[in-house]
Design a protein around this motif. Structure first.
Motif, short mmCIF file in Angstrom:
data_model
loop_
_atom_site.label_atom_id
_atom_site.label_comp_id
_atom_site.label_asym_id
_atom_site.label_seq_id
_atom_site.Cartn_x
_atom_site.Cartn_y
_atom_site.Cartn_z
N VAL A 53 0.77 -1.24 0.16
CA VAL A 53 -0.05 0.02 0.04
C VAL A 53 0.93 1.48 0.04
CG1 VAL A 53 -1.93 -1.24 1.15
CG2 VAL A 53 -0.18 -0.01 2.50
N GLY A 54 2.20 1.02 -0.11
CA GLY A 54 2.97 2.17 -0.20
C GLY A 54 3.85 2.76 0.93
N LYS B 211 -5.13 7.56 -2.65
CA LYS B 211 -3.74 7.62 -2.41
C LYS B 211 -3.31 8.68 -1.84
CE LYS B 211 0.72 6.33 -4.67
NZ LYS B 211 1.11 5.71 -5.97
N ASP B 212 -2.37 9.02 -0.80
CA ASP B 212 -1.90 10.11 -0.35
C ASP B 212 -0.96 10.57 -1.24
OD1 ASP B 212 -1.50 11.98 2.17
OD2 ASP B 212 0.41 10.92 1.54
N LYS C 181 2.55 8.92 -0.84
CA LYS C 181 2.54 8.00 -1.70
C LYS C 181 1.77 6.76 -1.69
CE LYS C 181 4.32 10.71 -4.86
NZ LYS C 181 4.87 11.83 -3.85
N ILE C 182 1.13 6.80 -0.19
CA ILE C 182 0.64 5.74 0.34
C ILE C 182 -0.83 5.33 0.01
CG2 ILE C 182 -0.22 4.63 2.83
CD1 ILE C 182 2.22 6.32 3.98
N TRP C 183 -1.24 4.16 -0.53
CA TRP C 183 -2.60 3.79 -0.86
C TRP C 183 -3.30 3.33 0.43
CZ3 TRP C 183 -4.39 -1.39 -3.33
CH2 TRP C 183 -5.61 -1.25 -3.89
N GLU C 184 -4.35 4.13 0.64
CA GLU C 184 -5.12 3.98 1.99
C GLU C 184 -5.92 2.50 2.08
OE1 GLU C 184 -6.22 5.56 5.72
OE2 GLU C 184 -5.09 6.30 4.08
N SER D 248 -15.36 5.44 0.12
CA SER D 248 -14.33 6.57 0.06
C SER D 248 -14.66 7.68 0.61
CB SER D 248 -13.61 6.60 -1.23
OG SER D 248 -13.09 5.32 -1.72
#
Length: 390
Positions: A117-118, A283-284, A288-291, A363
């Motif tokens: 997830v990044g 995605k943040d 770069k983190i996919w929630e 979401s």
């Protein structure tokens, strides 16, 4: 013209504890909010309830010792590997604690440069500089430290997750690789801890000679020593509850959403759609983190939320067919086009990707409710199914 489109409201609820009637609490909270806010419920309104309060009301918890007992039962030899886990104190630390208690030797294979997830261990630029190919190279902890040292930390938590995960036992050994089959050089007994790629990981391991293969979805898929459980997702979607326990993803959610819809129909006469939501699928842009660390955005929803949007791309129409027309002519033609659209427009409508309603709405709910102290585990969305011709 109706000037207000989609609206989303966070709805406060009482503090919810194990044994509470989550369906009745949701109904009461929404109706109280409507009275306070001076608005009415309408057909096709959507109510979202965060999975956390549903699971809490169900008392769906498990201790690290109960996790350990299931690990011992499924890996009786005492040696196993966990592969490709998420780097998270909330999502995985207590699970790892339970796994560690349930074995004598534990290998942990971490993916790099980041988890699925990044969450990043090391940057791509650092890999390039060190001449490391993450698609092929298997790194021991020593090799990793020789190349990258101890300076790289998680962008938000400032955690060194290699050091942190090793702290759960002296019998733990860290390996870094992205091909799950590489773990078979260390042990044939594997617990796949990836979320969205777990089915492929299990298949590859079984095809490559692994002897015992399970996933996190197989751990606590049934109650162990009176623990909570989730028959479909096991430990996937769980979160830290206390220093020695986790809250599992809720179960039997379909019953919950249908109860809420029925109660509201009886009290208001309106057909309200309801879903339980977890992580939003976004995605943040900084980390770069996919929630999406939960296995799904929504584990249950009423039938009216099946499907995907069937929409005309308004701005494309304005730049093509309606170009040069007056405001009145454009509005008339646009409304006509919306009313005449066929049932499968999303298959050919440029720029309107057919994402599922539950992923989009879930979401939105996740972003609206927050994960901190807002105190709004319930979200009311109105006008979501309206369009320019409504």
């Amino acid at each position: 013209m109706k000037m207000i489109g989609t609206t989303s409201r966070g709805i406060r609820a009482p503090l919810i504890k194990a044994g509470d009637d989550i369906a009745q609490i949701t109904v009461d909270s929404v109706l109280s909010a409507a009275k306070e806010g001076g608005f009415e419920l309408r057909d096709k309104d959507v109510i979202g309830i965060t999975e956390a309060v549903v699971a809490r009301a169900q008392g769906n918890y498990a201790s690290c010792e109960q996790i350990a007992a299931d690990i011992r039962a499924k890996f009786p030899g005492g040696t196993l590997a966990v592969t490709l886990p998420i780097l998270s104190r909330n999502r995985f630390a207590n699970i790892l604690k339970g796994i560690s208690l349930g074995c004598d030797k534990l290998y942990i294979m971490l993916s790099y440069p980041s988890d699925e997830v990044g969450n990043e261990l090391v940057s791509w630029d650092m890999l390039d500089k060190a001449g490391v190919n993450p698609h092929t190279d298997v790194l021991t902890e020593k090799t990793y430290r020789d190349k990258f040292g101890y300076e790289t930390k998680h962008i938000f938590t400032q955690m060194d997750y290699i050091e942190y995960y090793k702290s759960f036992g002296e019998h733990i050994e860290i390996v870094l690789a992205n091909d799950v089959r590489k773990i078979l050089d260390f042990t044939k007994n594997v617990l796949c801890c990836d979320v969205h790629s777990r089915f492929r990981s299990k298949r590859l391991l079984k095809e490559s000679g692994a002897e015992i293969v399970y996933g996190l979805d197989d751990i606590l898929s049934a109650s162990v020593n009176e623990s909570g459980y989730n028959e479909q997702y096991g430990l996937l979607g769980s979160n830290k509850a206390t220093d020695n326990s986790v809250k599992l993803f809720p179960r039997n959610c379909k019953t919950v959403v249908e109860q809420i819809a029925v109660k509201l129909k009886e009290l208001t006469g309106k057909q309200i759609e309801v879903l339980v939501f977890g992580d939003g699928a976004f995605k943040d842009p900084v980390g770069k983190i996919w929630e999406l660390a939960d296995p799904v955005v929504s584990p249950a929803f009423t039938d009216g939320l099946n499907g995907t949007p069937n929409e005309i791309k308004l701005k494309l129409l304005l730049d093509t067919q309606l170009a040069g027309q007056s405001q009145a002519e454009s509005e008339k033609e646009l409304i006509k086009a919306i009313k005449a659209k066929d049932d499968h427009l999303e298959e050919k409508a440029l720029g309107t990707t057919p994402r599922r309603y539950t992923d989009l709405i879930g979401s939105l709910c996740d972003l609206m409710s927050g994960s901190g102290d807002k105190g709004t585990p319930i979200v009311l969305i109105q006008g979501y199914f309206d369009n320019y011709a409504s």
